[in-house]
Design a protein around this motif. Sequence first.
Motif, PDB file in Angstrom:
ATOM      1  N   GLY A   1       0.828  -1.207   0.000  1.00  0.00           N
ATOM      2  CA  GLY A   1       0.000   0.000   0.000  1.00  0.00           C
ATOM      3  C   GLY A   1       0.858   1.250   0.000  1.00  0.00           C
ATOM      4  O   GLY A   1       1.868   1.326   0.719  1.00  0.00           O
ATOM      5  N   SER A   2       0.475   2.237  -0.794  1.00  0.00           N
ATOM      6  CA  SER A   2       1.217   3.503  -0.838  1.00  0.00           C
ATOM      7  C   SER A   2       0.932   4.339   0.407  1.00  0.00           C
ATOM      8  O   SER A   2      -0.169   4.302   0.956  1.00  0.00           O
ATOM      9  CB  SER A   2       0.788   4.313  -2.070  1.00  0.00           C
ATOM     10  N   PHE A   3       1.936   5.081   0.828  1.00  0.00           N
ATOM     11  CA  PHE A   3       1.715   6.101   1.854  1.00  0.00           C
ATOM     12  C   PHE A   3       0.799   7.169   1.251  1.00  0.00           C
ATOM     13  O   PHE A   3       0.944   7.513   0.076  1.00  0.00           O
ATOM     14  CB  PHE A   3       3.037   6.767   2.248  1.00  0.00           C
ATOM     15  N   VAL A   4      -0.111   7.703   2.040  1.00  0.00           N
ATOM     16  CA  VAL A   4      -0.912   8.861   1.618  1.00  0.00           C
ATOM     17  C   VAL A   4      -0.793   9.916   2.709  1.00  0.00           C
ATOM     18  O   VAL A   4      -1.121   9.655   3.874  1.00  0.00           O
ATOM     19  CB  VAL A   4      -2.392   8.495   1.386  1.00  0.00           C
ATOM     20  N   ASP A   5      -0.267  11.062   2.348  1.00  0.00           N
ATOM     21  CA  ASP A   5       0.009  12.136   3.311  1.00  0.00           C
ATOM     22  C   ASP A   5       0.824  11.609   4.501  1.00  0.00           C
ATOM     23  O   ASP A   5       0.563  11.938   5.662  1.00  0.00           O
ATOM     24  CB  ASP A   5      -1.298  12.785   3.807  1.00  0.00           C
ATOM     25  N   GLY A   6       1.796  10.761   4.181  1.00  0.00           N
ATOM     26  CA  GLY A   6       2.735  10.277   5.194  1.00  0.00           C
ATOM     27  C   GLY A   6       2.264   9.101   6.021  1.00  0.00           C
ATOM     28  O   GLY A   6       2.983   8.647   6.922  1.00  0.00           O
ATOM     29  N   VAL A   7       1.071   8.564   5.733  1.00  0.00           N
ATOM     30  CA  VAL A   7       0.517   7.463   6.538  1.00  0.00           C
ATOM     31  C   VAL A   7       0.272   6.240   5.660  1.00  0.00           C
ATOM     32  O   VAL A   7      -0.326   6.346   4.587  1.00  0.00           O
ATOM     33  CB  VAL A   7      -0.809   7.880   7.219  1.00  0.00           C
ATOM     34  N   GLN A   8       0.751   5.090   6.123  1.00  0.00           N
ATOM     35  CA  GLN A   8       0.512   3.839   5.405  1.00  0.00           C
ATOM     36  C   GLN A   8      -0.877   3.287   5.727  1.00  0.00           C
ATOM     37  O   GLN A   8      -1.389   3.492   6.832  1.00  0.00           O
ATOM     38  CB  GLN A   8       1.555   2.796   5.803  1.00  0.00           C
ATOM     39  N   PRO A   9      -1.495   2.594   4.761  1.00  0.00           N
ATOM     40  CA  PRO A   9      -2.805   1.989   5.031  1.00  0.00           C
ATOM     41  C   PRO A   9      -2.673   0.733   5.883  1.00  0.00           C
ATOM     42  O   PRO A   9      -2.589  -0.385   5.375  1.00  0.00           O
ATOM     43  CB  PRO A   9      -3.341   1.664   3.630  1.00  0.00           C
ATOM     44  N   LYS A  10      -2.610   0.925   7.179  1.00  0.00           N
ATOM     45  CA  LYS A  10      -2.506  -0.180   8.137  1.00  0.00           C
ATOM     46  C   LYS A  10      -3.800  -0.253   8.953  1.00  0.00           C
ATOM     47  O   LYS A  10      -4.509   0.754   9.109  1.00  0.00           O
ATOM     48  CB  LYS A  10      -1.327   0.038   9.094  1.00  0.00           C
ATOM     49  N   PHE A  11      -4.070  -1.430   9.506  1.00  0.00           N
ATOM     50  CA  PHE A  11      -5.269  -1.662  10.316  1.00  0.00           C
ATOM     51  C   PHE A  11      -5.426  -0.577  11.397  1.00  0.00           C
ATOM     52  O   PHE A  11      -6.470   0.050  11.539  1.00  0.00           O
ATOM     53  CB  PHE A  11      -5.176  -3.053  10.954  1.00  0.00           C
ATOM     54  N   GLU A  12      -4.345  -0.338  12.146  1.00  0.00           N
ATOM     55  CA  GLU A  12      -4.403   0.604  13.273  1.00  0.00           C
ATOM     56  C   GLU A  12      -4.630   2.040  12.790  1.00  0.00           C
ATOM     57  O   GLU A  12      -5.358   2.796  13.433  1.00  0.00           O
ATOM     58  CB  GLU A  12      -3.100   0.541  14.087  1.00  0.00           C
TER      59      GLU A  12
END
Length: 355
Positions: free
Chosen positions: A266-277
């Motif tokens: 998954g790509s970072f979006v605005d510095g955040v990875q698409p993770k469960f948490e």
Amino acid sequence: MKKVCIAVFALVFCWVLGLGLGNGFASSSRDYISIVGSSTVYPFATVVAERFGKSTSFKTPKIESTGSGGGHKLFGAGVGVQFPDITNSSRRIKKSEFEKAMKNGVKEIVEVKIGYDGIVIANSKSAPSFKLTRKDLFLALAKDVPSANVAGKLVPNPYKTWKEVNSTLPDIKIEVLGPPPTSGTRDAFVELAMEGGAKKIAWIKALKKTDKNAYKAICHTIREDGAYIEAGENDNLIVQKLSANPNALGIFGFSFLDQNGDKLQGSFVDGVQPKFEAIADGSYPVSRPLFFYVKKAHVNTIPGMQAFLAEFTSDRAWGDEGYLTDKGLIPMPEAERKLFHEAVKNLKPMSLSDL
């Protein structure tokens, strides 16, 4: 006497038939639950349906992946066995869809939020990872973008590579596989990602107050020159195509990334990875709630409806440790789960004022 009996029989038959036609269930009977709608909610509903079919005396519900828009159209077309009982949706029902359903006799609809999901922009693990902003996504995929030379002017999207959009991104062709207009994922993506990016441009953000229609057209219209490729309602097909084409990116729900983490990233979006948490705590910026909608008139007519609804809204299914979390569903907080569990238990219909 024989003629009188025949006449009475005919009258009784017509009366019974008339009663049946009046409630929409005369044409035939159906002994299974019919579900349509979102491709994102489809894997969650399928798991519940399979468990339900194995653990009860009822038949396994039949589920079609039609997309959220297609599902609402089918669901809202009328009451009776020829129409679906439930529609899955990766966005909330639209006011226009609700009104059309009411007009078609679907007078009582129960709304059930099942949890949360992130919309991911993913690519093959054999390619470099992307660190995108919502502004990057808008500039890469919008049909018209701000001119680089004239302030406040739009031009047809000139960007061919990601590096042209943002010098820190890879120098590869913009090629994004994504859902069609009938998809709730597409609706949510243009609202959360593209509009979120467009608002980073001051004059477009200001346009929302002066010309809402023009603002929406700029933010929500995706380019049609081949950079964005509509891949249908089958998210698994997008996953397969990304594995075959390392230069392409794909847009789909988090659950599909979660199930294919060995092949995709998954790509970072605005510095955040698409993770469960990150989706659960709201820090991932492209996340949304998931729903299904129930036709109340069908609950006591179609076998197994109440038991299926009870299973879907049980803690063993949608709870913090429920089996749907293994499929990538992000659970709602306990208080919210209780609220929707009660709405289902009491079959509390939504109203137009809720929208």
